[in-house]
Scaffold this motif. Structure first.
Motif, short mmCIF file in Angstrom:
data_model
loop_
_atom_site.label_atom_id
_atom_site.label_comp_id
_atom_site.label_asym_id
_atom_site.label_seq_id
_atom_site.Cartn_x
_atom_site.Cartn_y
_atom_site.Cartn_z
N ASP A 1 -18.63 -74.32 -55.89
CA ASP A 1 -18.41 -74.84 -57.24
C ASP A 1 -18.52 -76.36 -57.18
O ASP A 1 -17.53 -77.08 -57.13
N LEU B 1 -19.22 -78.97 -59.03
CA LEU B 1 -18.57 -79.95 -59.91
C LEU B 1 -17.18 -79.50 -60.33
O LEU B 1 -16.42 -80.28 -60.89
N GLY B 2 -16.82 -78.25 -60.02
CA GLY B 2 -15.54 -77.75 -60.50
C GLY B 2 -14.47 -77.69 -59.43
O GLY B 2 -13.33 -77.35 -59.70
N THR C 1 -18.37 -84.66 -65.17
CA THR C 1 -17.03 -84.17 -64.83
C THR C 1 -15.93 -84.75 -65.70
O THR C 1 -14.80 -84.28 -65.65
N GLN D 1 -24.91 -75.71 -61.23
CA GLN D 1 -24.23 -74.60 -61.91
C GLN D 1 -23.59 -73.61 -60.93
O GLN D 1 -24.17 -73.25 -59.92
N TYR D 2 -22.36 -73.21 -61.29
CA TYR D 2 -21.63 -72.26 -60.45
C TYR D 2 -21.47 -70.95 -61.19
O TYR D 2 -21.17 -70.96 -62.37
N PRO D 3 -21.65 -69.80 -60.56
CA PRO D 3 -22.05 -69.60 -59.16
C PRO D 3 -23.55 -69.36 -58.99
O PRO D 3 -24.00 -69.18 -57.87
N GLY E 1 -12.59 -85.22 -64.07
CA GLY E 1 -11.96 -84.08 -63.41
C GLY E 1 -12.83 -83.59 -62.28
O GLY E 1 -13.80 -84.26 -61.94
N PRO E 2 -12.56 -82.50 -61.67
CA PRO E 2 -11.34 -81.72 -61.77
C PRO E 2 -10.19 -82.37 -61.00
O PRO E 2 -10.44 -82.93 -59.94
#
Lengths: 426, 313
Positions: free
Chosen positions: B170, B172-173, B258, B148-150, B261-262
């Motif tokens: 981040d 996974l993002g 995901t 999890q971010y952040p 993505g991203p």
């Protein structure tokens, strides 16, 4: 031995016959646990009122609903009644899975439907009604009153005085410098990159900016989705992300009312209101979507109920759907979930959406500006291609290239299916 | 036709070991082969031929009013023209490139450790093997929270250890991090399997070799290089090849965490296939992808045979 086998067969046929004395109606649906248990209770009440009918609920998870439905088609296990997401209606009807629902549903329910509810259940080719729902849907702009007052933002009261693009972007910038605001806006990227949310909520931004996902007369996407207004609109959204104004996808979906209220605005669905209001009380402001170009636009369409062509008892299936839509406990639960009314009688009992209600602006917005997602059988590709393009763009990809690729992909599919006749004759 | 010999395979073979092939022997062989051949035909050959055939058509996932047409190699040409396919192939190669050293290295190190005569070593063996029998879906949900971010636990630990100098990542993002994060999680989940294979390999090295090396005065490092490593050569090859083939089939982690993505940085060949087939309902196209994937894996399997031969295994 032969005798024994024979008597076994006779017995099993007899028992099978006994079991079939009850008419079984299969109902496929999605929904969070609250809705699932509500459907279950409705089914029980219907069975109590109709002892010869057995309602069998089939749950399919929201995110993979269409895949599940395809699997049901492939294995020839279509349910009698199915919940479906409105923009997929054209695909289902064109493929021959749904039957006109008007003759199967109580007339008073049909008369009770709002205009937008009729629109979301109507197939554009034969103008027949194929699905009905208790609800419709919309997206509004939620704001945190404290933050908006701190930057001196004008709070619009109606669609007619919605924020313009310049105002909106100016406020985003101001909010980004405000203490306590981590992200100026939550556009619910946390819903993921493969849910209908992207097409549903971001599509109207394109329409407001003056373009669309696909030309609705020629059914060609090249020249529309990759046109200048669309490139401009998505370049604008890309800038928001680049500037760090948007809650990132990996941060979840409740940053608007999370502890400390790190997001000041939220471009959110009507279903978000109940939860947010419970946590923010008087600090929540409901506003119309900003006007990004010449006109305002908002989405509509939600999960509605249709009866499949595979049903052997369409009349009983219709009876069940009518029963469900009138069920009081069902409506009470929907109201609690801030469900957006699609039936006039339900709207009358929903002060939230009536004049002066907290969500009244959503109701006004839908009646004035709602644009349905493209009612075309190629919709699964249209939405999938658009979602891919948005993911590419939000992560810094070239806007024009991403939209062109998506538009070409859509047109290619339509061509491959010979224009999905009779859509090619429109 | 009469059977002159009793059909019981065991007695037949045991009684006449050097007998030349006669008809009944042939029947036995065919009979013993039959189950495997039939099953392989039903579950491997026929599906492959069917998907190859489907790949040559514009078959949709669900029946449609428009006719299904034979379109030759159009799907294959389209795939090769689709940037996303090349991206997914590139991503899978990247994943494989990372997962091989990380997962196999981790498995090898753990196996070496657990091969020692430590107290509770069976307990530790089970403990390290545990993730491998945990459903990947569950693992993904748990790691999704860790990533999890952040404010996720992983970022907090890194922030704490670095005294706040390293900003939250981040995982996974961020297109630069997403695939690496999936490598980490996948390696952690699956290395138990390779560990078990290595343990078996280690146990297969005769103790006498170590004793002899000790008598010759070899120290621990020398024993490792000159006894353990050569003894494990076939195991290494097996583990590397199996891991490569598994890596090429990367799907679950991507589908759950995901969705490709991203910015398509975690799109994989299998995910691309499922997406074309189920979301976009283009079964013919998806079949063409599956045929290509099959050929890729086939090439890897053939290379495996070559490698194994070279090492005289």
């Amino acid at each position: 031995m032969g005798n024994r086998l024979l008597s076994f067969l006779v017995a099993s046929v007899a028992f099978g016959g006994l079991a079939e004395a009850k008419t079984v109606i299969h109902v496929m649906h999605q929904g969070d646990p609250g809705w699932v248990s509500t459907y279950g209770e409705v089914a029980k009440r219907f069975e109590a009122a109709n002892p010869d009918v057995d309602i069998e609920l089939i749950y399919a998870p929201h995110d993979a609903y269409n895949e599940k439905f395809s699997a049901a088609v492939m294995s020839k296990q279509l349910p009698d009644v199915m919940e479906l997401d409105a923009p997929f209606l054209a695909n289902y009807v064109w493929s021959g899975y749904l039957q006109p629902i008007k003759p199967l549903i109580d007339q008073d329910v049909i008369d009770d439907m709002t205009e937008s509810n009729v629109a979301q259940g109507t197939y554009p080719i034969d103008k027949e009604l194929y699905a009905v729902g208790l609800t419709d849907s919309s997206v509004v702009l939620y704001g945190n009153r404290k933050y908006l007052e701190a930057i001196g933002a004008r709070i619009p009261k109606s669609v007619d005085d919605a924020w313009t693009r310049e105002e909106f972007e100016g406020y985003l910038e101001k909010l980004s410098n405000l203490d306590g605001v981590k992200w100026p806006i939550d556009t619910f990227r946390g819903y993921g990159i493969k849910t209908e949310w992207i097409t549903y909520a971001y599509g109207p931004i394109l329409q407001s900016a003056g373009c669309d996902l696909i030309d609705r007369k020629t059914w060609k996407s090249v020249g529309t989705l990759d046109s200048d207004p669309c490139v401009d609109a998505l370049t604008m959204m890309q800038k928001w992300v680049k500037n760090g104004w948007v809650v990132p996808q990996s941060s979840g979906t409740n940053q608007f009312f999370a502890e400390g209220h790190p997001a000041a605005l939220a471009l959110g669905g009507h279903w978000f209101y109940a939860e947010a209001a419970a946590s923010m009380k008087d600090d929540i402001v409901v506003m119309p979507l900003p006007k990004f170009g010449q006109k305002s636009a908002s989405p509509n369409g939600t999960w509605i109920w249709g009866i499949t062509t595979a049903s052997e008892h369409p009349d009983i299936a219709g009876k069940f759907v009518s029963f469900m839509l009138k069920d009081k406990a069902f409506r009470d639960y929907a109201k609690e979930d801030s469900a957006y009314p699609g039936l006039k009688s339900f709207a009358a009992g929903s002060p939230l959406y009536a004049d002066g209600g907290a969500m009244a602006v959503a109701f006004e917005q839908a009646s004035k500006t709602a644009i349905a997602r493209p009612p075309h059988p190629a919709y699964p590709i249209i939405t999938s291609a658009f979602m891919g393009a948005v993911d590419e763009i939000f992560n810094g990809g070239d806007v024009k290239a991403a939209l062109t690729a998506a538009a070409e992909k859509i047109d290619e599919d339509i061509e491959e299916n010979d224009g999905y006749p009779p859509f090619d004759e429109q | 036709m009469t059977l002159q010999q009793p059909a019981l395979a065991a007695t037949a073979v045991a009684a006449r070991p050097a007998r030349r092939r006669d008809q009944s022997r042939l029947f036995q062989e065919v009979g013993m082969l039959a189950p495997a051949v039939i099953l392989l035909t039903i579950f491997l050959v026929v599906p492959f031929l069917l998907s190859f055939w489907t790949a040559m058509t514009n078959q949709p996932l669900v029946p449609r009013p428009t006719p299904v047409r034979f379109i030759g190699f159009t799907n294959f040409l389209r795939i090769f023209k689709d940037d996303l396919f090349w991206t997914s192939l590139w991503n899978v190669s990247r994943f494989t490139f990372w997962i091989l050293p990380v997962q196999c290295g981790l498995a090898f190190a753990t196996a070496l450790l657990l091969h020692q005569k430590l107290p509770f070593r069976n307990f530790f063996r089970s403990l390290f093997f545990l993730p491998a029998i945990t459903s990947m879906v569950v693992v993904c949900v748990i790691w999704g929270t860790l990533f999890q971010y952040p404010t996720g636990p992983l970022n907090q630990v890194i922030g704490f250890l670095s005294g706040g100098h390293i900003q939250p990542i981040d995982w996974l993002g961020d297109p630069d991090w997403a695939m690496f994060s999936i490598v980490l999680l996948s390696a952690w989940q699956a290395y138990g399997f390779q560990m078990i294979v290595y343990l078996a390999g280690l146990q297969g090295i005769p103790d006498e070799l170590y004793d002899a090396a000790r008598i010759d005065g070899a120290n621990a490092l020398q024993r490792f290089w000159h006894v353990t490593m050569p003894g494990l050569r076939p195991t290494h090859v097996f583990v590397l090849v199996i891991t490569t083939i598994q890596a090429f089939k990367l799907y679950t982690q991507v589908a759950i965490l995901t969705q490709g993505g991203p910015k398509s940085s975690t799109e994989t060949v299998v995910h691309y296939m499922v997406r074309s087939g189920f979301e976009e309902q283009k079964l013919g196209y998806a079949s063409a992808v599956s045929v290509i994937l099959f050929l890729i894996v086939l090439v890897i399997a053939l290379l495996q045979r070559q490698l194994l031969r070279r090492f005289d295994v």
